[in-house]
Write an enzyme that holds these catalytic residues in place. Structure first.
Site, PDB file in Angstrom:
ATOM      1  N   SER A  51      61.732  69.459  18.269  1.00 42.89           N
ATOM      2  CA  SER A  51      61.147  68.121  18.136  1.00 42.89           C
ATOM      3  C   SER A  51      59.629  68.125  17.975  1.00 42.89           C
ATOM      4  CB  SER A  51      61.524  67.252  19.345  1.00 42.89           C
ATOM      5  OG  SER A  51      60.827  67.664  20.495  1.00 42.89           O
ATOM      6  N   LYS A  94      56.053  66.107  24.370  1.00 42.13           N
ATOM      7  CA  LYS A  94      55.711  65.274  23.210  1.00 42.13           C
ATOM      8  C   LYS A  94      54.194  65.085  23.180  1.00 42.13           C
ATOM      9  CE  LYS A  94      60.155  64.200  22.613  1.00 42.13           C
ATOM     10  NZ  LYS A  94      60.937  65.034  21.750  1.00 42.13           N
TER      11      LYS A  94
END
Length: 193
Positions: A51, A94
């Site tokens: 991701s 993230k």
């Protein structure tokens, strides 16, 4: 003479026992220090997904430090680890895109924060589109979206393959576990974040 030899053996046993005890104490102290460092200073993480491609690859091992956010809040651009809103036993990684009070909008594949388009070279041109699926823990996210107080908006750099704030909404700053500093393994991927 026999008395002297027995005394020597007794001294050796006491000395051997003392040596073993010293090793046990040293090992216990080392484990305690390691646990304290891991809990309060820094921790290593192995990244299980793509991701954050191409910034962080699947299988990279990185260091996240835990001191900075004790006295300050995450800032836009920081790469952070945090507890998964759906599974508190899982840690996610993230990039912070916006902080409390800022407004996020996704227009034609571009992220806007407070009306300004972001220059996001780390996404390698992948479009940033709203997600059509949403977490069961949050309502559907509509844009423009204003980040609530005490929260941050996070997104994976691999915008076409990341369940991030577009999926689960803004996350509480209190769920952030570290500021990711650098990748150290494999050596070919080693670099600062």
């Amino acid at each position: 003479m026999a008395k002297h030899a027995a005394s020597d053996r007794s001294d050796e046993r006491r000395s051997g026992g003392r040596g073993a005890l010293e090793w046990v104490v040293v090992i216990a102290i080392a484990l305690g220090v390691a646990l304290l460092l891991r809990t309060f200073v820094a921790e290593t993480y192995i990244v299980p997904s793509g991701s954050m491609l191409d910034t962080i690859h699947e299988g990279d091992t990185l260091v996240g430090e835990k001191i900075t956010y004790r006295t300050s809040s995450p800032q836009a651009g920081d790469v952070v680890t945090f507890k998964d809103p759906e599974d508190q036993g899982t840690t996610l990684i993230k990039r912070v895109i916006a902080t409390e009070g800022q407004t996020v909008d996704l227009v034609d594949g571009t992220v806007y924060v407070d009306g300004q388009p972001l220059d996001e070279s780390y996404t390698e041109g992948k479009p940033s589109e709203p997600l059509t699926v949403h977490s069961s823990t949050t309502d559907a996210i509509t844009y423009p979206y204003t980040v609530p107080s005490g929260c941050i908006w996070v997104m994976g750099d691999n915008r076409t393959n990341s369940l991030d704030s577009r999926y689960f909404g803004a996350i509480p700053v209190s769920s952030v576990t570290s500021h990711a500093l650098f990748i150290f393994w494999p050596f070919s991927d080693a670099r600062g974040l």
